[in-house]
Design a protein around this motif. Structure first.
Motif, PDB file in Angstrom:
ATOM      1  N   ARG A   1      51.136  33.793  41.384  1.00  0.00           N
ATOM      2  CA  ARG A   1      50.199  34.983  40.952  1.00  0.00           C
ATOM      3  C   ARG A   1      49.962  35.935  41.971  1.00  0.00           C
ATOM      4  O   ARG A   1      50.047  37.015  41.803  1.00  0.00           O
ATOM      5  CB  ARG A   1      48.805  34.332  40.136  1.00  0.00           C
ATOM      6  N   ASP A   2      49.435  35.273  43.198  1.00  0.00           N
ATOM      7  CA  ASP A   2      49.325  36.095  44.321  1.00  0.00           C
ATOM      8  C   ASP A   2      50.640  37.018  44.706  1.00  0.00           C
ATOM      9  O   ASP A   2      50.647  38.260  44.874  1.00  0.00           O
ATOM     10  CB  ASP A   2      49.201  35.274  45.699  1.00  0.00           C
ATOM     11  N   ARG A   3      51.784  36.300  44.729  1.00  0.00           N
ATOM     12  CA  ARG A   3      53.020  36.823  44.955  1.00  0.00           C
ATOM     13  C   ARG A   3      53.529  38.108  43.986  1.00  0.00           C
ATOM     14  O   ARG A   3      53.631  39.198  44.222  1.00  0.00           O
ATOM     15  CB  ARG A   3      54.140  36.097  45.127  1.00  0.00           C
TER      16      ARG A   3
ATOM     17  N   VAL B   1      48.673  47.886  38.429  1.00  0.00           N
ATOM     18  CA  VAL B   1      48.998  46.897  39.369  1.00  0.00           C
ATOM     19  C   VAL B   1      48.908  45.443  38.447  1.00  0.00           C
ATOM     20  O   VAL B   1      49.500  44.747  38.351  1.00  0.00           O
ATOM     21  CB  VAL B   1      48.080  46.702  40.611  1.00  0.00           C
ATOM     22  N   ALA B   2      47.715  44.938  37.806  1.00  0.00           N
ATOM     23  CA  ALA B   2      47.325  43.885  37.019  1.00  0.00           C
ATOM     24  C   ALA B   2      48.506  43.992  35.662  1.00  0.00           C
ATOM     25  O   ALA B   2      48.971  42.840  35.710  1.00  0.00           O
ATOM     26  CB  ALA B   2      46.023  43.976  36.353  1.00  0.00           C
ATOM     27  N   LYS B   3      48.836  44.996  35.218  1.00  0.00           N
ATOM     28  CA  LYS B   3      49.576  44.984  33.985  1.00  0.00           C
ATOM     29  C   LYS B   3      50.893  44.413  34.682  1.00  0.00           C
ATOM     30  O   LYS B   3      51.694  43.881  33.898  1.00  0.00           O
ATOM     31  CB  LYS B   3      49.530  46.334  33.472  1.00  0.00           C
ATOM     32  N   ARG B   4      51.312  45.286  35.592  1.00  0.00           N
ATOM     33  CA  ARG B   4      52.740  44.958  36.372  1.00  0.00           C
ATOM     34  C   ARG B   4      53.018  43.706  36.730  1.00  0.00           C
ATOM     35  O   ARG B   4      53.766  42.837  36.392  1.00  0.00           O
ATOM     36  CB  ARG B   4      52.917  45.908  37.408  1.00  0.00           C
ATOM     37  N   ALA B   5      51.622  42.907  36.935  1.00  0.00           N
ATOM     38  CA  ALA B   5      51.866  41.674  37.395  1.00  0.00           C
ATOM     39  C   ALA B   5      51.695  40.673  36.483  1.00  0.00           C
ATOM     40  O   ALA B   5      51.722  39.472  36.624  1.00  0.00           O
ATOM     41  CB  ALA B   5      50.676  41.515  38.737  1.00  0.00           C
ATOM     42  N   GLY B   6      51.436  41.119  35.306  1.00  0.00           N
ATOM     43  CA  GLY B   6      51.175  40.386  34.164  1.00  0.00           C
ATOM     44  C   GLY B   6      50.040  39.406  34.192  1.00  0.00           C
ATOM     45  O   GLY B   6      49.774  38.393  33.727  1.00  0.00           O
ATOM     46  N   VAL B   7      49.080  40.147  34.872  1.00  0.00           N
ATOM     47  CA  VAL B   7      47.329  39.254  35.042  1.00  0.00           C
ATOM     48  C   VAL B   7      46.476  40.219  34.470  1.00  0.00           C
ATOM     49  O   VAL B   7      46.786  41.304  34.379  1.00  0.00           O
ATOM     50  CB  VAL B   7      47.143  38.716  36.396  1.00  0.00           C
ATOM     51  N   SER B   8      45.341  39.602  33.901  1.00  0.00           N
ATOM     52  CA  SER B   8      44.110  40.629  33.630  1.00  0.00           C
ATOM     53  C   SER B   8      43.756  41.189  34.854  1.00  0.00           C
ATOM     54  O   SER B   8      43.861  40.846  36.081  1.00  0.00           O
ATOM     55  CB  SER B   8      43.282  39.695  32.852  1.00  0.00           C
ATOM     56  N   THR B   9      42.897  42.128  34.523  1.00  0.00           N
ATOM     57  CA  THR B   9      42.170  42.849  35.838  1.00  0.00           C
ATOM     58  C   THR B   9      41.078  42.046  36.062  1.00  0.00           C
ATOM     59  O   THR B   9      40.606  42.153  37.614  1.00  0.00           O
ATOM     60  CB  THR B   9      41.686  44.260  35.219  1.00  0.00           C
TER      61      THR B   9
ATOM     62  N   ARG C   1      39.150  39.246  40.972  1.00  0.00           N
ATOM     63  CA  ARG C   1      38.710  37.875  41.577  1.00  0.00           C
ATOM     64  C   ARG C   1      39.188  37.630  42.930  1.00  0.00           C
ATOM     65  O   ARG C   1      38.725  37.179  43.977  1.00  0.00           O
ATOM     66  CB  ARG C   1      39.081  36.591  40.854  1.00  0.00           C
ATOM     67  N   ARG C   2      40.472  38.144  43.111  1.00  0.00           N
ATOM     68  CA  ARG C   2      40.995  38.276  44.499  1.00  0.00           C
ATOM     69  C   ARG C   2      40.789  39.171  45.310  1.00  0.00           C
ATOM     70  O   ARG C   2      40.668  39.196  46.686  1.00  0.00           O
ATOM     71  CB  ARG C   2      42.524  38.125  44.438  1.00  0.00           C
ATOM     72  N   TRP C   3      40.893  40.633  44.759  1.00  0.00           N
ATOM     73  CA  TRP C   3      40.572  41.963  45.423  1.00  0.00           C
ATOM     74  C   TRP C   3      39.221  42.661  44.894  1.00  0.00           C
ATOM     75  O   TRP C   3      39.531  42.814  43.640  1.00  0.00           O
ATOM     76  CB  TRP C   3      41.859  42.760  45.517  1.00  0.00           C
ATOM     77  N   ARG C   4      38.264  42.988  45.791  1.00  0.00           N
ATOM     78  CA  ARG C   4      37.385  43.745  45.290  1.00  0.00           C
ATOM     79  C   ARG C   4      37.473  45.092  44.874  1.00  0.00           C
ATOM     80  O   ARG C   4      36.699  45.792  43.853  1.00  0.00           O
ATOM     81  CB  ARG C   4      36.115  43.682  46.125  1.00  0.00           C
ATOM     82  N   SER C   5      38.410  45.829  45.189  1.00  0.00           N
ATOM     83  CA  SER C   5      38.772  47.274  44.961  1.00  0.00           C
ATOM     84  C   SER C   5      40.218  47.413  45.302  1.00  0.00           C
ATOM     85  O   SER C   5      40.941  46.728  45.720  1.00  0.00           O
ATOM     86  CB  SER C   5      37.880  48.148  45.954  1.00  0.00           C
ATOM     87  N   LYS C   6      40.517  48.588  45.007  1.00  0.00           N
ATOM     88  CA  LYS C   6      41.839  49.163  45.121  1.00  0.00           C
ATOM     89  C   LYS C   6      42.249  49.297  46.572  1.00  0.00           C
ATOM     90  O   LYS C   6      43.319  48.844  47.076  1.00  0.00           O
ATOM     91  CB  LYS C   6      41.753  50.608  44.531  1.00  0.00           C
ATOM     92  N   GLU C   7      41.311  49.761  47.330  1.00  0.00           N
ATOM     93  CA  GLU C   7      41.356  49.693  48.877  1.00  0.00           C
ATOM     94  C   GLU C   7      41.738  48.482  49.209  1.00  0.00           C
ATOM     95  O   GLU C   7      42.563  48.177  50.183  1.00  0.00           O
ATOM     96  CB  GLU C   7      39.894  50.398  49.324  1.00  0.00           C
TER      97      GLU C   7
END
Lengths: 228, 228
Positions: A27-29, A52-60, A65-71
């Motif tokens: 999922r990270d990859r 990004v979430a949509k492209r990766a097939g995960v929920s926002t 949970r992994r990254w706090r913000s776009k930055e």
């Protein structure tokens, strides 16, 4: 070029814990790859965490949970990808060690990590947080490697001890960035032809870097005094 | 740092016609400066020609008489500003000539042209037209200068003839980009303290570059065979 090979992934995962990075999951990859793709299509300004979430097939929610913000997402992705150099072989010669270092950096810059770094350099002109991460993502990993290459060569007696050996990192990274990011022919070859333009750059740079480090090469001596 | 001095402006204007550039006018300069300011505040994605025109105190019609599009405006501004190197003195020594070249590039990268180049590098990851202009704006002016520096040194007998002398341009530009764009301390010093971090970089780089070109320096010889 571009995609990391399985052996590189394995090597990177193996080094991960020692450098304090969490072990990659599928999922990270997927999130890393999605971030690179969306950045390449839309730039930093156009990137949204939703895309990004949509492209990766995960929920926002998963993304956050992994990254706090776009930055945070872009910085973290760049650091993880760009600093994933391969293993550092001890080839027994300065030329061999230096070639391995240059090749590794060329592969990083020509791959997805390099496209991220393009974007980060651009944003760093008006974003302090992104400016600070460039050193971590680009220079620092090479600085450690370069120090090892120099130390081995001095230990073998191939070169005299060097002041400011960290300058080698600037020369390695800088010349590769210049060739692969700033020179259009090289940059375009990297995405079209199979053979890496990094290899051509390495062949040309190597004699200069060997001489810069004080190694004797087959360059004929001028037989003159130094310029001052 | 940052703003060009009056003498640089004059020198640049004096060289302009010879390089096929139109002579600067006050309005042109206002547009260049406004473009840099708006880019720094908003990034490429956030820049509008209307905002630049307003900042420069001209109508959008005036802007469009000079630049056909936003892309054209940014590319043209970067090329004009970043390639405005100062005059190339003949100092009579390789060290002197190389120092002048490094100093000139450092001043360019630390000034407004450097901020533009940051942005261009970022956008070049997903904009072919901007990717192509990087060579023109950053590398090409230095390549010509570097060739002259090498030719003079060979003519004086300071160094033996070099194959691939154009690599010097990559080493000069690359190491400066590495130090001034990618290393955060250096980049921040450049915008806060008065003294240029470029000068510190030059002092460290110079011995490496002199050796790379085959000049004798005071580095003790290893007394060993070359590594291959």
């Amino acid at each position: 070029m571009g995609e990391r090979t399985e052996s590189n992934q394995t090597a990177a995962a193996g080094r991960g814990p020692a450098r304090g990075r969490p072990r990659d999951t599928a999922r990270d990859r997927a999130l890393l790859e999605a971030t690179v793709q969306v950045l390449q299509e839309s730039g930093y300004g156009g990137l949204t965490t939703a895309a990004v979430a949509k492209r990766a097939g995960v929920s926002t929610a998963t993304l956050y949970r992994r990254w706090r913000s776009k930055e945070d997402l872009v910085v973290g992705t760049a650091v993880r990808w760009a600093s994933d150099l391969g293993p550092q072989p001890d080839t027994g010669s300065l030329e061999g060690d230096l070639t391995a270092l240059l090749r590794d950096k060329a592969e990083t810059l020509e791959g997805p990590g390099g496209r991220l770094l393009h974007v980060l350099i651009g944003e760093s002109a008006h974003n302090e947080a992104l400016a600070r991460v460039l050193d971590t993502a680009i220079i620092e990993p090479v600085r450690d490697r370069a120090a090892t290459v120099v130390r081995r060569a001095v230990d073998r007696g191939d070169i005299p001890p060097l002041e400011n050996a960290h300058v080698l990192a600037d020369l390695v990274v800088g010349s590769m960035v210049s060739r692969l990011f700033l020179t259009p022919d090289a940059a375009h070859r990297a995405t079209t032809d199979g053979p890496s333009s990094g290899e051509a750059a390495i062949a040309e740079l190597l004699p200069f870097l060997l001489r810069a480090l004080g190694a004797r090469t087959d360059l004929p001596s001028s037989g003159l005094q130094p310029p001052h």
